[in-house]
Write a protein that holds these residues in place. Structure first.
Motif, PDB file in Angstrom:
ATOM      1  N   SER A   1     -12.515  16.130  -4.690  1.00 57.21           N
ATOM      2  CA  SER A   1     -11.989  17.357  -5.285  1.00 57.21           C
ATOM      3  C   SER A   1     -12.416  18.564  -4.453  1.00 57.21           C
ATOM      4  O   SER A   1     -13.373  18.488  -3.674  1.00 57.21           O
ATOM      5  N   PRO A   2     -11.718  19.698  -4.600  1.00 58.07           N
ATOM      6  CA  PRO A   2     -12.112  20.892  -3.838  1.00 58.07           C
ATOM      7  C   PRO A   2     -13.565  21.292  -4.066  1.00 58.07           C
ATOM      8  O   PRO A   2     -14.253  21.698  -3.127  1.00 58.07           O
TER       9      PRO A   2
ATOM     10  N   TRP B   1     -13.875  25.519 -14.293  1.00 59.96           N
ATOM     11  CA  TRP B   1     -13.808  26.985 -14.173  1.00 59.96           C
ATOM     12  C   TRP B   1     -14.188  27.412 -12.759  1.00 59.96           C
ATOM     13  O   TRP B   1     -13.512  28.254 -12.154  1.00 59.96           O
ATOM     14  N   LEU B   2     -15.246  26.821 -12.222  1.00 58.13           N
ATOM     15  CA  LEU B   2     -15.642  27.147 -10.854  1.00 58.13           C
ATOM     16  C   LEU B   2     -14.575  26.730  -9.853  1.00 58.13           C
ATOM     17  O   LEU B   2     -14.289  27.455  -8.896  1.00 58.13           O
ATOM     18  N   ALA B   3     -13.985  25.554 -10.064  1.00 58.75           N
ATOM     19  CA  ALA B   3     -12.940  25.080  -9.151  1.00 58.75           C
ATOM     20  C   ALA B   3     -11.760  26.042  -9.145  1.00 58.75           C
ATOM     21  O   ALA B   3     -11.154  26.295  -8.087  1.00 58.75           O
ATOM     22  N   GLY B   4     -11.436  26.589 -10.306  1.00 63.92           N
ATOM     23  CA  GLY B   4     -10.349  27.558 -10.371  1.00 63.92           C
ATOM     24  C   GLY B   4     -10.668  28.825  -9.608  1.00 63.92           C
ATOM     25  O   GLY B   4      -9.788  29.431  -8.983  1.00 63.92           O
ATOM     26  N   ARG B   5     -11.909  29.236  -9.636  1.00 62.46           N
ATOM     27  CA  ARG B   5     -12.301  30.434  -8.898  1.00 62.46           C
ATOM     28  C   ARG B   5     -12.370  30.164  -7.395  1.00 62.46           C
ATOM     29  O   ARG B   5     -12.104  31.056  -6.581  1.00 62.46           O
ATOM     30  N   LEU B   6     -12.732  28.952  -7.026  1.00 70.14           N
ATOM     31  CA  LEU B   6     -12.778  28.599  -5.606  1.00 70.14           C
ATOM     32  C   LEU B   6     -11.375  28.498  -5.026  1.00 70.14           C
ATOM     33  O   LEU B   6     -11.120  28.959  -3.901  1.00 70.14           O
ATOM     34  N   GLY B   7     -10.471  27.884  -5.794  1.00 69.71           N
ATOM     35  CA  GLY B   7      -9.108  27.710  -5.317  1.00 69.71           C
ATOM     36  C   GLY B   7      -9.055  26.870  -4.053  1.00 69.71           C
ATOM     37  O   GLY B   7      -9.769  25.872  -3.928  1.00 69.71           O
TER      38      GLY B   7
END
Length: 269
Positions: A182-183, A141-147
């Motif tokens: 990963s990002p 979820w955090l990775a999606g928000r970071l993009g």
């Protein structure tokens, strides 16, 4: 200016990162009564919940990490941690809220097993597996928000980064960090290079190295771990209700103020 804190507290770490980003000088103190539930002394007078962090700034006594962060942002507006756009501000605050509740609870639950040995055998294995699975969901979820951005606020380190930093770093400490390369892992690596974060993480590492000896206090009744609402929810929904019952029976856990100020009675046979 004084900050009542514990170096392992993710909430206190968030505040220290914010203060250091803004160049605000402060001293820290671990309250003598921390973890006891006692309602006497300067710490309890400043925060009846007897939770860290608490910021003492002149006559101001401010508790709750989010309220402290808001105070710091208003008292020392430069450099800003919150963006100017209302939608971006809401984005940052929502990220913080999830980190402060769902993510903190998972980390805390894993620590109950790792550091405080609340469960052994099959139950411990089950709770560790639950924590690992939920950590992956939260990190996704955090990775999606970071993009593809460098920081959660875009080009600049900000509010959401300060809130997420202690949570993800504790996962890394537990061996549950984001996948290498990963990002989110690259974001964590950038974090560690910031002076405000690097100093805060060094303090965390030093305190974590001493947890084996400190943990005995919390399993013999010398100190009692506070089961805040989201932590209690995590333990129950993840299958650890017997951990809670054992803690009540052995008087090694407590609940938040006002009930947390009293030593809970053992259940009747």
């Amino acid at each position: 200016m004084l900050l009542y804190e514990h170096p392992l507290s993710s909430y206190a770490q968030k505040v220290k990162i914010a203060l250091r980003e803004k160049g605000v000088a402060f001293t820290t103190e671990l309250p003598e009564t921390f973890g006891t539930g006692r309602s006497d002394g300067a710490f309890a007078q400043a925060n009846p919940r007897t939770e860290v962090p608490v910021l003492i700034d002149g006559d101001a006594r401010i508790f709750d990490s989010t309220i402290i962060l808001e105070y710091v942002e208003e008292r020392w507006p430069a450099p800003p941690l919150l963006p100017r756009d209302p939608a971006a501000r809401a984005f940052a605050r929502m990220t913080e809220d999830v980190c402060d509740t769902q993510y903190e609870a998972v980390n805390w639950g894993f620590g109950e097993i790792l550091w405080f040995r609340r469960a052994t055998g099959a139950l411990a294995d089950h709770l560790r597996e639950e924590a690992a699975a939920q950590t992956r969901i939260l990190q996704d979820w955090l990775a999606g928000r970071l993009g593809a951005a460098e920081w959660f606020g875009g080009e600049r380190f900000g509010w959401a980064d300060a809130a997420a930093a202690p949570m993800v770093n504790r996962s890394v400490h537990y061996g549950l960090g984001p996948a290498e390369g990963s990002p989110l892992a690259r974001w964590h690596a950038r974090l560690r290079e910031r002076p405000s974060v690097a100093q805060t993480f060094r303090e965390f590492d030093a305190a974590a190295a001493r947890m084996a000896e400190a943990a005995d206090l919390y399993t013999t009744g010398g100190r009692r771990r506070e089961y805040r609402d989201h932590r209690l929810e995590w333990m129950v929904k993840s299958g650890g209700v017997e951990v809670v019952l054992a803690g009540l029976r052995d008087r090694t856990i407590r609940f938040p103020w006002p009930d947390g100020a009293r030593r809970p009675e053992a259940p009747a046979d």
